[in-house]
Design a protein around this motif. Structure first.
Motif, PDB file in Angstrom:
ATOM      1  N   GLN A 134       0.828  -1.209   0.000  1.00 45.40           N
ATOM      2  CA  GLN A 134       0.000   0.000   0.000  1.00 45.40           C
ATOM      3  C   GLN A 134       0.866   1.264   0.000  1.00 45.40           C
ATOM      4  OE1 GLN A 134      -3.545   0.079   0.019  1.00 45.40           O
ATOM      5  NE2 GLN A 134      -3.414  -2.117  -0.374  1.00 45.40           N
ATOM      6  N   GLY A 135       2.114   1.129  -0.399  1.00 43.17           N
ATOM      7  CA  GLY A 135       3.052   2.254  -0.406  1.00 43.17           C
ATOM      8  C   GLY A 135       2.666   3.378  -1.351  1.00 43.17           C
ATOM      9  N   HIS A 136       1.778   3.080  -2.301  1.00 40.30           N
ATOM     10  CA  HIS A 136       1.342   4.126  -3.241  1.00 40.30           C
ATOM     11  C   HIS A 136       0.606   5.273  -2.550  1.00 40.30           C
ATOM     12  CE1 HIS A 136      -1.788   1.013  -3.023  1.00 40.30           C
ATOM     13  NE2 HIS A 136      -2.641   2.018  -3.126  1.00 40.30           N
ATOM     14  N   TRP A 137       0.179   5.076  -1.305  1.00 40.00           N
ATOM     15  CA  TRP A 137      -0.512   6.155  -0.580  1.00 40.00           C
ATOM     16  C   TRP A 137       0.463   7.169   0.016  1.00 40.00           C
ATOM     17  CZ3 TRP A 137      -4.957   6.359  -2.399  1.00 40.00           C
ATOM     18  CH2 TRP A 137      -5.764   5.241  -2.582  1.00 40.00           C
ATOM     19  N   ILE A 138       1.729   6.802   0.154  1.00 37.40           N
ATOM     20  CA  ILE A 138       2.704   7.695   0.779  1.00 37.40           C
ATOM     21  C   ILE A 138       2.895   8.925  -0.098  1.00 37.40           C
ATOM     22  CG2 ILE A 138       5.085   7.924   1.596  1.00 37.40           C
ATOM     23  CD1 ILE A 138       5.015   4.795   1.984  1.00 37.40           C
ATOM     24  N   GLY A 139       2.548  10.091   0.448  1.00 36.10           N
ATOM     25  CA  GLY A 139       2.658  11.345  -0.291  1.00 36.10           C
ATOM     26  C   GLY A 139       1.697  11.455  -1.466  1.00 36.10           C
ATOM     27  N   ASN A 140       0.693  10.572  -1.509  1.00 43.09           N
ATOM     28  CA  ASN A 140      -0.219  10.531  -2.647  1.00 43.09           C
ATOM     29  C   ASN A 140      -1.636  10.178  -2.186  1.00 43.09           C
ATOM     30  OD1 ASN A 140      -0.893  10.538  -5.418  1.00 43.09           O
ATOM     31  ND2 ASN A 140      -0.712   8.307  -5.490  1.00 43.09           N
ATOM     32  N   LEU A 141      -2.084  10.825  -1.128  1.00 42.70           N
ATOM     33  CA  LEU A 141      -3.410  10.522  -0.591  1.00 42.70           C
ATOM     34  C   LEU A 141      -4.497  11.078  -1.510  1.00 42.70           C
ATOM     35  CD1 LEU A 141      -2.641  11.210   3.151  1.00 42.70           C
ATOM     36  CD2 LEU A 141      -3.021   8.986   2.081  1.00 42.70           C
ATOM     37  N   PRO A 142      -5.652  10.423  -1.543  1.00 42.27           N
ATOM     38  CA  PRO A 142      -6.718  10.901  -2.429  1.00 42.27           C
ATOM     39  C   PRO A 142      -7.261  12.259  -1.978  1.00 42.27           C
ATOM     40  CG  PRO A 142      -7.536   9.156  -0.997  1.00 42.27           C
ATOM     41  CD  PRO A 142      -6.060   9.262  -0.762  1.00 42.27           C
ATOM     42  N   SER A 143      -7.714  13.039  -2.945  1.00 41.25           N
ATOM     43  CA  SER A 143      -8.271  14.356  -2.618  1.00 41.25           C
ATOM     44  C   SER A 143      -9.737  14.458  -3.042  1.00 41.25           C
ATOM     45  CB  SER A 143      -7.455  15.453  -3.302  1.00 41.25           C
ATOM     46  OG  SER A 143      -7.459  15.249  -4.699  1.00 41.25           O
ATOM     47  N   GLU A 144     -10.261  13.384  -3.602  1.00 37.43           N
ATOM     48  CA  GLU A 144     -11.672  13.376  -3.998  1.00 37.43           C
ATOM     49  C   GLU A 144     -12.231  11.978  -3.770  1.00 37.43           C
ATOM     50  OE1 GLU A 144     -10.825  12.984  -8.770  1.00 37.43           O
ATOM     51  OE2 GLU A 144     -10.878  14.972  -7.869  1.00 37.43           O
ATOM     52  N   MET A 145     -13.522  11.821  -4.024  1.00 40.95           N
ATOM     53  CA  MET A 145     -14.167  10.523  -3.839  1.00 40.95           C
ATOM     54  C   MET A 145     -13.300   9.442  -4.489  1.00 40.95           C
ATOM     55  SD  MET A 145     -16.850  11.288  -2.082  1.00 40.95           S
ATOM     56  CE  MET A 145     -17.979   9.904  -2.180  1.00 40.95           C
ATOM     57  N   THR A 146     -13.189   8.311  -3.786  1.00 37.36           N
ATOM     58  CA  THR A 146     -12.306   7.246  -4.252  1.00 37.36           C
ATOM     59  C   THR A 146     -13.058   5.918  -4.273  1.00 37.36           C
ATOM     60  OG1 THR A 146     -10.118   6.280  -3.928  1.00 37.36           O
ATOM     61  CG2 THR A 146     -11.376   6.752  -1.944  1.00 37.36           C
ATOM     62  N   GLU A 147     -12.629   5.004  -5.101  1.00 37.37           N
ATOM     63  CA  GLU A 147     -13.287   3.700  -5.176  1.00 37.37           C
ATOM     64  C   GLU A 147     -13.214   3.018  -3.815  1.00 37.37           C
ATOM     65  OE1 GLU A 147     -11.760   1.337  -8.407  1.00 37.37           O
ATOM     66  OE2 GLU A 147     -11.952   3.025  -9.804  1.00 37.37           O
ATOM     67  N   GLU A 148     -14.371   2.530  -3.355  1.00 37.41           N
ATOM     68  CA  GLU A 148     -14.415   1.906  -2.035  1.00 37.41           C
ATOM     69  C   GLU A 148     -13.477   0.711  -1.943  1.00 37.41           C
ATOM     70  OE1 GLU A 148     -18.194   0.085  -0.918  1.00 37.41           O
ATOM     71  OE2 GLU A 148     -18.575  -0.380  -3.010  1.00 37.41           O
ATOM     72  N   SER A 149     -13.202   0.054  -3.062  1.00 38.07           N
ATOM     73  CA  SER A 149     -12.310  -1.111  -3.055  1.00 38.07           C
ATOM     74  C   SER A 149     -10.928  -0.745  -2.528  1.00 38.07           C
ATOM     75  CB  SER A 149     -12.191  -1.697  -4.463  1.00 38.07           C
ATOM     76  OG  SER A 149     -11.649  -0.735  -5.356  1.00 38.07           O
ATOM     77  N   LYS A 150     -10.499   0.497  -2.752  1.00 40.03           N
ATOM     78  CA  LYS A 150      -9.167   0.919  -2.292  1.00 40.03           C
ATOM     79  C   LYS A 150      -9.109   0.998  -0.772  1.00 40.03           C
ATOM     80  CE  LYS A 150      -8.104   3.268  -6.580  1.00 40.03           C
ATOM     81  NZ  LYS A 150      -7.812   4.525  -7.263  1.00 40.03           N
TER      82      LYS A 150
END
Length: 190
Positions: A37-53
């Motif tokens: 789940q390292g893709h979240w580091i410094g790259n958090l969502p800023s809008e509605m996101t797929e619930e699967s994530k």
């Protein structure tokens, strides 16, 4: 084919923040990388996101650190989400109307209002509530996940009800797997 259901970005933003608070920033980032789940580091969502994530993040965290620690992280994440909602999403005038009302009336008005936007946290699932002597909030999570996810909603509802309905609110949570769904029932003492 239907497009994937989406939920608010705070589900992920605040879960990562709660991980950082619990483990420290460096260890939380190491953990996120280790669980894919390292893709979240410094790259958090800023809008509605797929619930699967969100559900993927929850499942990966639980597999790594266990149900008890994940439950605490998710409850804190829910409380942080509630703080955000109180700061940014729930109009101040509405908050001022609710607080002086008797608890039962404030509960009904508040839950009626949030039921109009329940899709923002329930995604493809279902949200319902009953008022009266033993008020109860129910969330049915239909996206594949782990029962521990119910602690996110517990933290959110508890913090919101403490702030808007009664500071002494207590919630007894019953969270269980039922076939392909997770039933989350929150019996409230307001």
């Amino acid at each position: 084919m239907n497009s994937p259901s989406k939920i608010g970005p705070n589900s992920i933003i605040q879960t990562v923040a709660a991980l950082e608070e619990s483990f420290g920033k460096n260890e939380a980032e190491t953990l996120l990388r280790r669980i894919g789940q390292g893709h979240w580091i410094g790259n958090l969502p800023s809008e509605m996101t797929e619930e699967s994530k969100f559900h993927s993040l929850v499942s990966a965290i639980e597999k790594e650190i266990g149900e008890r620690k994940t439950a605490a992280i998710l409850e804190e994440s829910g409380r942080r989400t509630a703080a955000y909602l109180l700061r940014v999403r729930i109009p101040e005038f509405f908050q001022k109307i609710l607080k002086p009302l008797p608890s039962g009336i404030a509960f009904r008005l508040f839950l009626f209002a949030i039921s109009k936007n329940a899709w923002t946290f329930a995604g493809s699932g279902e949200f319902s509530y009953t008022a009266g002597k033993n008020p109860e909030i129910k969330v049915r999570v239909t996206h594949p996940s782990k029962p521990v996810v119910g602690n996110f909603y517990l933290g959110t509802f508890e913090a919101l009800l403490e702030e808007l309905v009664n500071p002494n609110t207590k919630i007894k949570a019953t969270i269980k797997q039922q076939e392909s769904s997770i039933l989350c029932s929150y019996r409230c003492t307001i």
